[in-house]
Scaffold this motif. Structure first.
Motif, PDB file in Angstrom:
ATOM      1  N   PRO A  15       0.826  -1.209   0.000  1.00  0.00           N
ATOM      2  CA  PRO A  15       0.000   0.000   0.000  1.00  0.00           C
ATOM      3  C   PRO A  15       0.865   1.266   0.000  1.00  0.00           C
ATOM      4  O   PRO A  15       1.910   1.302   0.664  1.00  0.00           O
ATOM      5  N   PRO A  16       0.425   2.298  -0.716  1.00  0.00           N
ATOM      6  CA  PRO A  16       1.167   3.555  -0.725  1.00  0.00           C
ATOM      7  C   PRO A  16       0.806   4.490   0.427  1.00  0.00           C
ATOM      8  O   PRO A  16       1.251   5.633   0.430  1.00  0.00           O
ATOM      9  N   TYR A  17       0.014   4.013   1.390  1.00  0.00           N
ATOM     10  CA  TYR A  17      -0.339   4.879   2.527  1.00  0.00           C
ATOM     11  C   TYR A  17      -0.708   4.020   3.728  1.00  0.00           C
ATOM     12  O   TYR A  17      -1.010   2.842   3.596  1.00  0.00           O
ATOM     13  N   ASP A  18      -0.672   4.665   4.909  1.00  0.00           N
ATOM     14  CA  ASP A  18      -1.099   4.029   6.156  1.00  0.00           C
ATOM     15  C   ASP A  18      -2.570   4.335   6.422  1.00  0.00           C
ATOM     16  O   ASP A  18      -3.020   5.472   6.204  1.00  0.00           O
ATOM     17  N   ALA A  19      -3.288   3.356   6.941  1.00  0.00           N
ATOM     18  CA  ALA A  19      -4.639   3.617   7.445  1.00  0.00           C
ATOM     19  C   ALA A  19      -4.559   4.645   8.579  1.00  0.00           C
ATOM     20  O   ALA A  19      -3.546   4.736   9.277  1.00  0.00           O
ATOM     21  N   THR A  20      -5.641   5.391   8.759  1.00  0.00           N
ATOM     22  CA  THR A  20      -5.665   6.390   9.842  1.00  0.00           C
ATOM     23  C   THR A  20      -5.415   5.740  11.202  1.00  0.00           C
ATOM     24  O   THR A  20      -4.674   6.288  12.034  1.00  0.00           O
ATOM     25  N   VAL A  21      -5.998   4.566  11.442  1.00  0.00           N
ATOM     26  CA  VAL A  21      -5.778   3.920  12.747  1.00  0.00           C
ATOM     27  C   VAL A  21      -4.304   3.570  12.939  1.00  0.00           C
ATOM     28  O   VAL A  21      -3.794   3.600  14.067  1.00  0.00           O
ATOM     29  N   HIS A  68     -10.642  12.148   6.245  1.00  0.00           N
ATOM     30  CA  HIS A  68     -10.447  11.206   5.135  1.00  0.00           C
ATOM     31  C   HIS A  68     -11.568  10.180   5.013  1.00  0.00           C
ATOM     32  O   HIS A  68     -11.596   9.407   4.056  1.00  0.00           O
ATOM     33  N   ASP A  69     -12.447  10.112   6.015  1.00  0.00           N
ATOM     34  CA  ASP A  69     -13.563   9.162   5.970  1.00  0.00           C
ATOM     35  C   ASP A  69     -14.849   9.959   6.116  1.00  0.00           C
ATOM     36  O   ASP A  69     -15.139  10.494   7.188  1.00  0.00           O
ATOM     37  N   ASP A 114      -1.488  17.300  -0.061  1.00  0.00           N
ATOM     38  CA  ASP A 114      -0.679  16.278  -0.716  1.00  0.00           C
ATOM     39  C   ASP A 114      -1.553  15.108  -1.135  1.00  0.00           C
ATOM     40  O   ASP A 114      -2.472  14.719  -0.422  1.00  0.00           O
ATOM     41  N   SER A 115      -1.262  14.543  -2.294  1.00  0.00           N
ATOM     42  CA  SER A 115      -1.921  13.306  -2.675  1.00  0.00           C
ATOM     43  C   SER A 115      -0.855  12.215  -2.738  1.00  0.00           C
ATOM     44  O   SER A 115       0.320  12.469  -2.479  1.00  0.00           O
ATOM     45  N   LEU A 116      -1.281  11.002  -3.065  1.00  0.00           N
ATOM     46  CA  LEU A 116      -0.334   9.896  -3.087  1.00  0.00           C
ATOM     47  C   LEU A 116       0.718  10.133  -4.170  1.00  0.00           C
ATOM     48  O   LEU A 116       0.440  10.739  -5.204  1.00  0.00           O
TER      49      LEU A 116
END
Lengths: 519, 115
Positions: free
Chosen positions: A106-112, A241-242, B86-88
């Motif tokens: 994944p290119p990002y971390d979940a908020t949690v 984000h949600d 910022d975006s990915l």
């Protein structure tokens, strides 16, 4: 730094955080002890799909550095946490238990995940699950099943079976799971740990790989109610984000549920729900009766109530959840991430990729949901189920006009044998019969270990509360936890010592292949 | 694959059991973009019918004048400030794609297009 042992380590999340923040235990020694436990226990349990030993050690050293500088390392300082492998971790494999996402980073971390790191928690690994969280036994994982730590011939429940088994076996004091129809509470009951599904919208789902978006919610596994509250306090709170995230600050419930200061249930009105007792096996029914007696003895007024509409919850759930899943899983098309099976044109590539990447249960639910949403059927199935959902929410609301919380079974049975239900999807679905209503209504619910059956397998008692009623729910759960102490105990299942911190103990009996001591 | 056509008409709200034929299952699999073997189709048709028969119990609930509930909480029109953020990272995202070229996802020929 002095050598730290595995014995004499603080075992509960609260005790670890307190000890690390006070400087009496190093986060590094905590993480080494838990990595050693994983080395020892996991080969026979298969709770983990990925272990992040180096990341966890680096995180621990950072926490220890903050402590040595006199800075606040956060409320979960040095606490090892495992994540269900449907929570995105940047640059770390996140499979959802599926071949279709094998190897994806994944290119990002979940908020949690970001909130856990900011709170000083140490993420030690990613846990096994039924593929795309679809199942009640963790047998649907493409990477093989997880075993129940109390009896390795039985399932740990599911879909968050890896997280439940990891906590039950002492490999981690805390873990996160996701609960769409009971996927935190049912494995918590089967493994003898606390598992909580919070109110829909209290925990951001950003970075949780979607199954059924109107039902999914992330929540904690812990060995005690106060530790579950501690983790919930860290992960809850608004996230832009949600868009389904409630515009409220994070909760502050751990303090109110400390064993020393826990509020009593005196004067609370608790309903024992007939529909969440009927049809349960005898040992479960017996423990429910004892739970009701215990709450009465603690000063609550307990009465039996009937909410007949709950009988329709499971049918509505098995229309709504597959329908939403069929839509959510349309994204696995071999274009942007994960598996691709080459074919000469786009549609053939999509169909070949999905056929190769999804397992049987995921295909079954995609087909069920596609059918329920297809032209001519939408109103008869999905539309009808959504109306039934309103009927169920209204029925809960009527009950909560005169009751503060509800109690029932978490699951109709204790953990069943491996392979017992895999050939019969409907019988597997029926193990969710006590849990799905809370997801349909969006309400919080928690499973608390309460005794065992004659084979020593844990029984879970479920506490339900209205939306945002976590405080009263945890009060009732804490009372049940206190009462459960007098019941015949749950077998240790390799659970780590519960002793408080004592520095300087040598590490006893280290097996070959275990992690080294910190320098 | 034989031409499955449209499935038979649903049973309405009578609660009677719905028959899900193999051709219905084939039609659904095609809608869902799943290549499914004939053996699998038979199995899924049987299993889906059992689940649908069970789920059809929702028909016995009177939902006259009941609104459907699509969301457990009354959140509507959730907006955020229109501020750049910022975006990915594009390269990081494309590195996870099965195929990419010139900063874009690459796919096989789209049906009907000239090769």
């Amino acid at each position: 730094m002095s050598a730290m042992g595995q014995a004499g380590q603080p075992a509960s999340a609260s005790a670890i955080a307190e000890s690390v923040r006070a400087g009496s235990t190093s986060a590094r020694s905590v993480v080494e002890a838990h990595l050693a436990a994983i080395d020892r226990e996991d080969p026979s349990l298969h709770a983990f799909l990925t272990v992040l030993a180096d990341d966890a050690r680096a995180g621990a050293d950072h926490v220890d550095e903050l402590v040595s500088r006199g800075e606040d390392p956060g409320p979960l300082a040095g606490v090892p946490v495992a994540l269900k492998d449907n929570l995105c971790t940047r640059g770390v494999p996140t499979t959802c238990g599926s071949r279709i996402l094998e190897g994806w980073l994944p290119p990002y971390d979940a908020t949690v995940v970001r909130r856990l790191r900011a709170a000083g928690a140490l993420i030690v690994g990613k846990t096994n699950l039924d593929e795309f969280a679809m199942g009640s036994s963790t047998e649907n994982s493409a990477f093989g099943p997880t075993l129940n730590p109390h009896d390795r011939s039985r399932v740990p429940g599911g879909s968050s079976g890896g997280s439940a088994a990891a906590v039950a076996s002492g490999m981690v004091p805390l873990a996160l799971g996701s609960d769409t129809g009971g996927s935190i509470r049912q494995p918590a009951a089967f493994c003898g740990v606390v598992g909580m599904k919070p109110t829909y919208g209290t925990v951001s789902r950003y970075g949780l790989i979607a199954f059924a978006s109107s039902l999914d919610q992330i929540g904690p596994f812990a060995t005690s109610v106060v530790d579950a509250a501690l983790l919930f306090d860290v992960i809850s709170g608004h996230d832009p984000h949600d868009s389904t995230s409630l515009d409220r600050p994070g909760s502050r419930l751990a303090e109110a549920n400390c064993p020393d200061s826990a509020q009593s249930v005196e004067g609370l009105r608790v309903g024992l729900v007939r529909e969440l007792m009927d049809g349960t096996d005898d040992p479960v029914a017996q423990m429910l009766a004892k739970a009701a007696d215990a709450l009465s003895a603690a000063g609550a007024s307990v009465e039996e109530v009937s909410i007949p509409e709950l009988r329709y919850a499971l049918c509505a759930y098995y229309l709504i959840a597959p329908a939403e899943a069929s839509s959510n899983l349309a994204r696995y098309d071999g274009v942007r991430y994960g598996l691709r099976v080459d074919a000469e044109d786009l549609t053939s590539m999509n169909s070949a990729t999905r056929a190769a990447g999804f397992g049987p249960e995921v295909k079954r639910r995609i087909m069920l949901g596609t059918y329920a949403l297809s032209a001519g059927y939408y109103e008869a199935y999905y539309g009808k189920a959504q109306r039934v959902r309103t009927v169920i929410a209204d029925a809960f609301a009527a009950a909560y006009q005169r009751l503060d919380a509800l109690v029932g079974a978490t699951a109709p049975t204790t953990a069943f044998s491996m392979g017992a239900k895999v050939e019969d999807p409907l019988s597997m679905y029926l193990s969710d019969v006590c849990t799905v209503a809370s997801n349909l209504a969006g309400h919080p619910a928690i499973s608390v270990p309460f005794g065992t059956d004659e084979a020593g397998m844990p029984v879970g008692v479920q506490v339900l509360a209205p939306a945002l009623g976590e405080a009263v729910m945890l009060r009732v759960a804490s009372a049940l936890e206190r009462a459960s102490a007098s019941l015949p105990g749950i077998p240790a299942a390799g659970r780590a010592s519960t002793g408080r911190a004592s520095t300087g103990d040598p590490a006893p009996g280290r097996a070959p292949g275990q992690v080294g001591e910190p320098a | 694959m034989s031409d499955p056509g449209k499935p038979s008409v649903p049973g309405g709200s009578s609660g009677e059991s719905r028959r899900l034929s193999r051709s219905d299952a084939a039609y659904v699999a095609r809608l869902a973009r799943l290549d499914i073997s004939d053996e699998e189709l038979d199995l899924y048709a049987d299993q889906l019918e059992a689940v649908l028969d069970y789920a059809a119990e929702v028909d016995s609930v009177d939902t006259t004048a009941v609104a459907p509930m699509a969301h457990p909480l009354p959140l509507v029109n959730v907006l955020r400030p229109d501020e750049p953020a910022d975006s990915l990272d594009r390269d990081e995202v494309l590195a996870q794609a099965p195929a990419s070229e010139d900063g874009r996802f690459m796919v096989p020929r789209i049906l009907g297009e000239a090769p």
